[in-house]
Design an enzyme around this catalytic site. Structure first.
Site: not given
Ligand code: F6P
Length: 328
Positions: A15, A76, A107, A130, A132, A134, A176, A258-259
């Protein structure tokens, strides 16, 4: 500095997060400073598999420090999960004469990089990027601070309309598997309740708390819900459940989505990205490999990718108590 590394590759994966461009810029500029070549691979591991890269010098990263997203794009890659995919990537790096890689991501990126390096002997350094937050081995990841500010700004606006209509808003934020964004934005925006994956507070407690708020004279409320929350209901089901049990509340749901991943990076994220990536280049030149650079206790430190991956970055549970006290 060692002279074995003459050409470093950089990519962004997973992401995207605000500050990734500042990170790419810092890699390219540090390479130029130390007189080594730099190439940028597009779409993370997928670009390595396809040999899709661009030569980068100090000028190719001009005017990007303030831009959100990533000029190298992100992806990804499913193919990189296979040994054939990783082999293709190794062949391409050899052909492109790339001696080492800097991997900016989370990760999943580090896991891929670790296996790749073990299989093909190409040194990698991970840079945590990221929203997150995390990742273990760093107090902050690139993009987290900007995302927090985006969320707080959005919740402030929601609060205006919530209080005008005496409404209860459930605001879902990203994360997530981790509640960093929810917990810190929730406190920053003065939320009445914060629901995070790390702590299942239970539905009864939520109802009780909202009931208590109502009785104490609050006319509007904000509940921040992390998307990974384990309460057993998604944010829409949660709002419905509360409406059924507390019919006095007029409940609404906002999913920020996604904002949270976009926008110009905060100064904190730009400086963090710059410092981490200069260090990443320097560590490769010193002969270090398979490590992650992080920001710990106000200084740049490194740890093995293995350690970063096997431990969890824990939230500070004291913050839940802070939120409880302040929502009285
Ligand atoms: O980058 C991590 C994250 O922001 C998570 O919090 C979220 O679940 C995920 O990306 C969603 O990513 P995508 O819509 O790109 O699969």
């Amino acid at each position: 500095m060692s002279t074995t590394i003459k050409r470093i590759g950089v990519m962004t994966s997973g992401g995207d997060s605000p500050g990734m461009n500042a990170a790419i810029r810092a890699v390219a500029r540090a390479c130029a400073y130390y007189n080594i070549q730099c190439v940028g691979f597009y779409r993370g591991f997928q670009g390595m598999i396809e040999g899709d890269y661009v030569e980068m010098d100090a000028r190719s990263v001009r005017n990007i420090i303030s831009r959100g997203g990533t000029i190298l794009k992100s992806a990804r890659s499913k193919e990189f999960l296979t040994s054939e995919g990783r082999k293709k990537a190794a062949v391409n790096l050899k052909e492109a004469k790339v001696d080492a890689m800097i991997l900016i991501g989370g990760d999943g990126t580090f896991r891929g990089g670790q296996v790749f390096s073990q299989e093909h002997g190409i040194p990698v350094v991970g840079v945590p990027g990221t929203i997150d937050n995390d990742i273990s081995g760093t107090d902050y990841t690139i993009g987290y601070d900007t995302a927090l500010n985006t969320v707080v700004e959005a919740i402030d606006k929601i609060r205006d309309t919530a209080s005008s209509h005496n409404r209860l808003f459930f605001v879902e934020v990203m994360g997530r598997d981790a509640g960093f964004i929810a917990l810190n934005s929730g406190i920053g925006a003065g939320a009445e309740e914060i629901l995070i994956p790390e702590e299942d507070l239970g539905l009864e407690r939520l109802l009780h708390s909202l009931e208590r708020s109502r009785k104490s004279g609050k006319t509007s409320s904000i509940v921040v819900v992390s998307e990974g929350d384990k309460i057993g209901k998604n944010v829409f089901e949660l709002a419905e459940y509360v409406s059924k049990n507390l019919p006095d509340y007029d409940s609404k749901v906002t999913v920020l989505g996604h904002i949270q991943r976009g926008g110009s990076p905060s100064c904190f994220d730009r400086v963090l990205a710059s410092r981490l990536c200069v260090k990443a280049v320097e560590l490769l030149l010193e002969g270090k490999k398979n490590i992650m650079v992080g920001f710990v206790n106000n200084s740049i430190q490194d740890c093995t990718l293995e350690n970063a991956l096997k431990t969890k970055h824990n939230i500070n549970k004291d913050l839940l108590k802070t939120s409880d006290i302040l929502s009285t």
